[in-house]
Structure formats: C-alpha cells, structure tokens
Scaffold this motif. Structure first.
Motif, PDB file in Angstrom:
ATOM      1  N   VAL A  81       0.830  -1.205   0.000  1.00  0.00           N
ATOM      2  CA  VAL A  81       0.000   0.000   0.000  1.00  0.00           C
ATOM      3  C   VAL A  81       0.864   1.255   0.000  1.00  0.00           C
ATOM      4  CG1 VAL A  81      -1.687   1.316   1.343  1.00  0.00           C
ATOM      5  CG2 VAL A  81      -1.938  -1.161   1.104  1.00  0.00           C
ATOM      6  N   ILE A  82       1.852   1.311   0.893  1.00  0.00           N
ATOM      7  CA  ILE A  82       2.686   2.513   1.002  1.00  0.00           C
ATOM      8  C   ILE A  82       3.599   2.652  -0.208  1.00  0.00           C
ATOM      9  CG2 ILE A  82       4.402   3.718   2.390  1.00  0.00           C
ATOM     10  CD1 ILE A  82       3.362   2.164   4.813  1.00  0.00           C
ATOM     11  N   GLY A  83       4.276   1.563  -0.587  1.00  0.00           N
ATOM     12  CA  GLY A  83       5.254   1.636  -1.665  1.00  0.00           C
ATOM     13  C   GLY A  83       4.632   1.907  -3.017  1.00  0.00           C
ATOM     14  N   VAL A  84       3.614   1.142  -3.388  1.00  0.00           N
ATOM     15  CA  VAL A  84       2.986   1.309  -4.701  1.00  0.00           C
ATOM     16  C   VAL A  84       2.217   2.622  -4.772  1.00  0.00           C
ATOM     17  CG1 VAL A  84       1.328   0.331  -6.341  1.00  0.00           C
ATOM     18  CG2 VAL A  84       2.861  -1.181  -5.070  1.00  0.00           C
ATOM     19  N   GLY A  85       1.467   2.940  -3.716  1.00  0.00           N
ATOM     20  CA  GLY A  85       0.690   4.179  -3.720  1.00  0.00           C
ATOM     21  C   GLY A  85       1.563   5.415  -3.838  1.00  0.00           C
ATOM     22  N   SER A  86       2.622   5.487  -3.032  1.00  0.00           N
ATOM     23  CA  SER A  86       3.510   6.654  -3.093  1.00  0.00           C
ATOM     24  C   SER A  86       4.278   6.707  -4.411  1.00  0.00           C
ATOM     25  CB  SER A  86       4.476   6.630  -1.907  1.00  0.00           C
ATOM     26  OG  SER A  86       5.261   5.441  -1.910  1.00  0.00           O
ATOM     27  N   ALA A  87       4.666   5.561  -4.961  1.00  0.00           N
ATOM     28  CA  ALA A  87       5.384   5.537  -6.233  1.00  0.00           C
ATOM     29  C   ALA A  87       4.508   6.091  -7.362  1.00  0.00           C
ATOM     30  CB  ALA A  87       5.834   4.115  -6.558  1.00  0.00           C
ATOM     31  N   PHE A 162       6.993   0.506   7.698  1.00  0.00           N
ATOM     32  CA  PHE A 162       7.463   1.869   7.472  1.00  0.00           C
ATOM     33  C   PHE A 162       8.969   1.940   7.221  1.00  0.00           C
ATOM     34  CE2 PHE A 162       3.426   3.041   9.572  1.00  0.00           C
ATOM     35  CZ  PHE A 162       2.975   3.958   8.637  1.00  0.00           C
ATOM     36  N   VAL A 163       9.683   0.846   7.414  1.00  0.00           N
ATOM     37  CA  VAL A 163      11.115   0.813   7.121  1.00  0.00           C
ATOM     38  C   VAL A 163      11.405   0.119   5.791  1.00  0.00           C
ATOM     39  CG1 VAL A 163      13.324  -0.147   7.857  1.00  0.00           C
ATOM     40  CG2 VAL A 163      11.854   0.963   9.520  1.00  0.00           C
ATOM     41  N   PHE A 164      10.645  -0.928   5.474  1.00  0.00           N
ATOM     42  CA  PHE A 164      10.936  -1.748   4.298  1.00  0.00           C
ATOM     43  C   PHE A 164      10.169  -1.335   3.046  1.00  0.00           C
ATOM     44  CE2 PHE A 164      11.748  -5.303   7.580  1.00  0.00           C
ATOM     45  CZ  PHE A 164      13.042  -4.865   7.761  1.00  0.00           C
ATOM     46  N   PHE A 165       9.213  -0.409   3.154  1.00  0.00           N
ATOM     47  CA  PHE A 165       8.464  -0.036   1.960  1.00  0.00           C
ATOM     48  C   PHE A 165       9.320   0.601   0.867  1.00  0.00           C
ATOM     49  CE2 PHE A 165       8.394   4.195   3.861  1.00  0.00           C
ATOM     50  CZ  PHE A 165       8.428   5.031   2.751  1.00  0.00           C
ATOM     51  N   PRO A 166      10.482   1.266   1.171  1.00  0.00           N
ATOM     52  CA  PRO A 166      11.276   1.819   0.070  1.00  0.00           C
ATOM     53  C   PRO A 166      11.731   0.789  -0.953  1.00  0.00           C
ATOM     54  CG  PRO A 166      11.946   2.827   2.132  1.00  0.00           C
ATOM     55  CD  PRO A 166      11.001   1.724   2.483  1.00  0.00           C
ATOM     56  N   TYR A 167      11.874  -0.495  -0.562  1.00  0.00           N
ATOM     57  CA  TYR A 167      12.214  -1.517  -1.553  1.00  0.00           C
ATOM     58  C   TYR A 167      11.145  -1.573  -2.647  1.00  0.00           C
ATOM     59  CZ  TYR A 167      15.728  -3.373   1.693  1.00  0.00           C
ATOM     60  OH  TYR A 167      16.816  -3.522   2.522  1.00  0.00           O
ATOM     61  N   VAL A 168       9.894  -1.550  -2.239  1.00  0.00           N
ATOM     62  CA  VAL A 168       8.786  -1.577  -3.198  1.00  0.00           C
ATOM     63  C   VAL A 168       8.685  -0.237  -3.922  1.00  0.00           C
ATOM     64  CG1 VAL A 168       6.300  -1.926  -3.481  1.00  0.00           C
ATOM     65  CG2 VAL A 168       7.562  -3.249  -1.778  1.00  0.00           C
ATOM     66  N   TYR A 169       8.856   0.840  -3.203  1.00  0.00           N
ATOM     67  CA  TYR A 169       8.750   2.177  -3.792  1.00  0.00           C
ATOM     68  C   TYR A 169       9.775   2.369  -4.914  1.00  0.00           C
ATOM     69  CZ  TYR A 169       9.647   7.176  -4.255  1.00  0.00           C
ATOM     70  OH  TYR A 169       9.870   8.432  -4.762  1.00  0.00           O
ATOM     71  N   PRO A 311       4.602   8.224   5.815  1.00  0.00           N
ATOM     72  CA  PRO A 311       5.739   7.299   5.911  1.00  0.00           C
ATOM     73  C   PRO A 311       7.074   7.992   6.155  1.00  0.00           C
ATOM     74  CG  PRO A 311       4.902   7.404   3.658  1.00  0.00           C
ATOM     75  CD  PRO A 311       3.909   8.095   4.521  1.00  0.00           C
ATOM     76  N   VAL A 312       7.246   9.215   5.620  1.00  0.00           N
ATOM     77  CA  VAL A 312       8.496   9.950   5.872  1.00  0.00           C
ATOM     78  C   VAL A 312       8.566  10.379   7.331  1.00  0.00           C
ATOM     79  CG1 VAL A 312       9.855  11.978   5.256  1.00  0.00           C
ATOM     80  CG2 VAL A 312       8.614  10.732   3.484  1.00  0.00           C
TER      81      VAL A 312
END
Length: 565
Positions: A81-87, A162-169, A311-312
């Motif tokens: 949700v966090i990674g794909v949505g923010s990307a 909140f730490v690992f979502f940047p991999y998806v982002y 997330p930031v």
C-alpha cells in the motif's frame, strides 16, 4: 585469405580459453566457499537432534511458523500500500511537495527496523512524550483510555512496513518511469479515469517490479532479529538464536534455519513466477516520450501530500528526532569511550568486509566475462545468493563447519603435542568477516558485474594484442574505468555491514561488539538514551546509499503536465 582469418580467430580462442583457465577455477572455488553456510544448513536438516527437536516441534515451532506467516502477511500488505501508492503519486501526479517526496520517501531505508522498535517503544510508552501530551490535552488519567501496546506482533508489522516499503517504492517507481506512455494515452482517450488507468494499465505492467520489491522487503522481515526479539514475538530468527546459545543445540538450530530457508525459497519462487507470468511487450518508443502527469487540485492534492508525508514522518523524521534529543540530553553517556571503541570496531570489520567482498566480486565477475559458460554463471549466482539468506542462517552455517575444524585441530594438537590451539576460526574476527562477505557479496557482485558489462570486448582484444595477460588487463584497463562503481560497491557493503545485527550477534568473537550490538544490548536493558549516539551513527552512515539513489532516481524520464484533477 579467409582460411587464415579463421585460423587466427581459432588460435585466439584457444589461447583465451587456456589462459583464462585459472580464472574459471578461482571463480568456481570462491562460489563453493561462499556457499558453505547454505550447504551446511541443508546437510544438517536430516541429522537427528534427539529429544530437543521433538520438544521444539511440540512447543515453540508452531508459534515460529504462525508468527512468521503473520508478519509476512502484515508487512506485505503494508509495503504494498505505502510503496505502490507513493510511487504512483510522485511519478504520475503533481501536488504540494511532490518533488521533495521523490527522494524523501527513500530516507526510511537508512533506519534499521530494530531502531524503529526501540525509539517508538519509548515514544509511545505510558510515560512517553505522546501519551503524556495526550493526557495533558484531554485531562485523562490512568485507566480512562485504551492505548494499543506497540510491543506486539501488530507493532512489529507497523515498524517493518514503514522501514521496508522503500524496496517496493524504488522498484515500482522505476517500473512506472519505464512504462510506455502510449498505453496510458490510449486509456485516457477511451475515457478512463486516473484511478482506472492506474489499476487496469500501470499496475499490471509493474507487477514484476512490485513482486521483486515485496520479495526483498519480506526477506528483510524474515531476517529481522532486533525488532521481534525486543517486542517478544517468537519467530525463526529468535528461535535460532535461543536454540544455539540458550540450549546449545547446533543441530536443532540448523534445522530451524532449514525451515527458514523454505520460507526464503518460497519468496524467490513467487517472485520468479510473477516475472515469468508477466510477459507483455510494451512499445519501446513510448518509453522515450514525456510522461503526461495529473496536476491534482483541492482535497486530492492535500490528501496525496498527507499520504506521502506519513511514511516519511513515521519512518525517518520522528525516530531521528527522538534519538537526536536523547543524544543531546545524555551526551556524556551516549558518546563516551565505549562509543569510540565500538565505532572503531565497526569501521574496521565493515572496511575489511567491504574490501574482501569487492575482491571476491571482481574475481567472480571477471571469471564470468572470460568464461561465460553455463557452469560458471550458475556457480556465481549460487555464490551470490547470500543476500537472500537471513543473517542468522548464515551464522549457523558458518559456525558449524568452523567449529568442527577448530575442534579437530585442537584435538590433534592435544593428543600429539600436548598443547591447545583454541578457537582459530570460529572464535575470531575471521568468521565474522566471512559471514559478512557471504551475506553481502551479492551487493558488490551486482555492482561490479553491471559496470564490467559496460566495457566492450574491443578493449580486451586491444589489450591482448599488446601482450597483456588477463590479470594485467583487469588491473590496467578495467579497474581504472570502473573506479567509481568499485567505490560504490565497497560503500554499499560497508553500510549493510554496519546495520547487520543477527549475524553479528551470533558470530562475533567474545568481548568484541559493534555499534549495532551495543544499541541492541542497551535498548534491551531499557537504556535507550545511552544507545542514542550509536543509533544515530548507524542511521547517518545508512544515508550514504540513500543519497546515491536520490540523485539518480528522477533522471530516467522527463514528465510534463497534461490535465488537471
């Protein structure tokens, strides 16, 4: 004349194959050596471990499996949700702060999950700043309200998400940037809304990248030790540590590691399946057109800003702010003589591991370049798979064979010479460095291989014509041309080593601690303020790859505004 050319080419090929034989041998040997931990764990799975395994299987093993599965599900949903949505928002939309979020959304990658757990436990405690402010604003007292306990499996899911979502982002944003604009333009011309274009066009095309990012995030979830141990969540990593040190059962710890490997293998197979299943060819010319983006207005714009800010704020700004305030308030205890010693230990092992990982990666990558046969490629891939293996598994796979070698040498010396050799391998920094190299070799190998692939074969042929040997070609031609990538490879390994906790805890020599171990030890004793200096040092070093990524992430594609929402 034609026959002469063919003869010359044949002689050159024979000379190359015969001259590069030792590179091929070195590549295969190194690949075998770095595969020792995985092979050891696999070999110990079926070794009887007595009643201890039956005890584990009947008591804690179901909890290990259940909690690990729940963590994977919860973190998987969170990072998606966090990674794909923010990307999608920062790539295809414009809203207040969108250009800043391009790089700010990568910042949480610099914060290890266990540091998040430590800081938020203190921040959200009953006597912590958040609940104290809540009581001051509302006038509530003890028992007047309910506040969820962060030290739970739910809290672990949130911290890791909140730490690992940047991999998806990162991977998803790269996929969105590389997509053909023709397909998105066609969807608009057919009357599709922005959400329909995202859901029906962009999201399916980005599925392989999303799957790869989620696989990396879930591997890090299974590798985590500090968060789940501090929150009291029983998983395979905590079970391996306690079985090894608490019960002293190496075979049982290896069998638990084997179970954890099954989870990792499952993630790898799912990621490969998703990549092979999605084989849609896009119009390559559309990749070089400007992307048409949505200029959001009103509540949609501010909702997007809020979605990207959370997330930031939670993943970076709040924990860094808490640790900074703690360090300033407790500077004398946070930055003392022990801090200096642990910093020196950390820099030493990280630098040595980075150099050795680079040297090994150079030999392997150059061996594949000289002998691109099936055996060499497969062996290097197996040797570089350590990044997908949790640090606790690698630690067990190293200490078992190293301990056997130490005991064999010590037994022979005692029997024949009456002296003891002690722990030559398993009780020294050598084992720790070896664990780091195995764990993070893939980081250096992928960087070196990509850089080496940009050098044309004509450079090699020209150097061969001048009488250079293969070793001299690497030293005189390739290394100077790859100097920037080689430095980046070392730095990436150094950063990963500094943050690594499970392997360090298990393999480190007696009375040898790093910054990560010191943070874990003090935080476990509820002395987070004293560990704030070491924690901030880890985060600051972790910003190095974030800075490198933030400089390059937005340079792959131009965008232009097309319609307002």
């Amino acid at each position: 004349m034609e026959l002469t050319k063919k003869s010359a080419l044949f002689n050159r090929s024979v000379s190359k194959n015969s001259g590069s034989g030792w590179w091929n041998f070195a590549t295969l040997l190194i690949a075998l050596l770095v595969s020792i931990p995985v092979l050891t764990v696999a070999a110990n799975i079926f070794i009887p471990s007595g009643d201890i395994w039956q005890h584990l299987a009947s008591t804690v093993l179901p909890d290990y499996v259940k909690n690990s599965l729940w963590l994977m599900i919860g973190v998987g949903i969170g990072v998606f949700v966090i990674g794909v949505g923010s990307a999608w928002l920062v790539t295809m939309c414009r809203f207040p702060g969108s250009r800043w979020f391009n790089w700010m959304l990568i910042l949480p990658m610099a914060v290890p999950a266990y540091l998040m757990a430590y800081t938020y436990t203190d921040f959200l405690a009953f006597t912590g700043p958040f609940q104290s402010l809540l009581r001051d604003l509302t006038g509530w007292g003890l028992g007047d309200y309910y506040f969820p306990n962060v030290r739970s499996i739910g809290g672990a899911m949130l911290m890791m998400s909140f730490v690992f979502f940047p991999y998806v982002y990162l991977l998803t944003r790269a996929a969105f940037l590389e997509q053909s604009s023709s397909l998105l333009e066609a969807s608009r011309s057919l009357g599709a809304t922005p959400f329909q274009s995202f859901y029906k066009i962009a999201l399916p095309l980005a599925r392989p990248s999303i799957a790869a990012g989620m696989a990396l995030a879930l591997m890090e979830t299974l590798n985590d030790f500090g968060t789940v141990d501090y929150f009291g969540v029983q998983t395979f990593t905590t079970g391996i540590y306690r079985t090894w040190f608490g019960l002293g059962e190496r075979a049982a710890a290896a069998q638990l590691s084997g179970f954890l490997l099954i989870f990792i293998l499952f993630l790898i197979l799912i990621e490969r399946w998703s990549r092979n299943k999605m084989n849609i060819r896009q119009n390559s010319t559309g990749r070089y057109k400007q992307l048409y983006i949505y200029d959001l207005k009103g509540w949609k714009a501010w909702a997007s800003t809020l979605f990207c800010s959370i997330p930031v704020l939670i993943g970076f700004l709040i924990p860094v702010g808490i640790l900074t305030e703690m360090m300033i308030s407790n500077f004398s205890s946070a930055v003392d003589a022990r801090f200096i010693q642990f910093s020196l230990n950390t820099v030493m092992v990280a630098s040595i591991a980075g150099i050795f990982a680079l040297l090994v990666a150079l030999v392997m990558a150059y061996g594949v370049r000289l002998n691109p046969n099936y055996l060499t490629k497969i062996s290097t891939r197996i040797g570089a798979m350590g990044y997908a293996i949790p640090g606790s598994v690698i630690a067990v796979g190293i200490l078992i064979p190293f301990g056997w070698v130490d005991n064999t040498i010590d037994g022979w010396l005692r029997e024949n010479l009456g002296i003891s050799s002690g722990l030559i391998l398993s009780g020294t920094i050598f084992a720790l460095i070896f664990a780091y190299v195995v764990r993070f070799l893939a980081v250096a190998f992928n960087t070196v291989e990509a850089s080496l692939g940009k050098i044309t074969d004509n450079m090699d042929e020209a150097a061969e014509g001048m009488g250079y040997s293969f070793g001299k070609i690497l030293r005189k031609v390739h290394i100077p041309m790859m100097s920037g990538s080689l430095f980046a490879a070392i730095m990436l390994v150094v950063v990963d080593v500094i943050k690594e906790l499970p392997a360090t805890l298990i393999v480190r020599p007696f009375n040898f601690d790093t910054l990560a171990v010191q943070v874990y030890r003090l935080a476990s004793d509820e002395r987070l303020a004293e560990s704030s200096g070491a924690a901030l040092a880890i985060i600051l070093v972790g910003l190095v790859p974030v800075i490198i990524l933030s400089r390059s992430i937005a340079k792959t594609r131009k965008t232009s505004k097309v319609e307002k929402e």
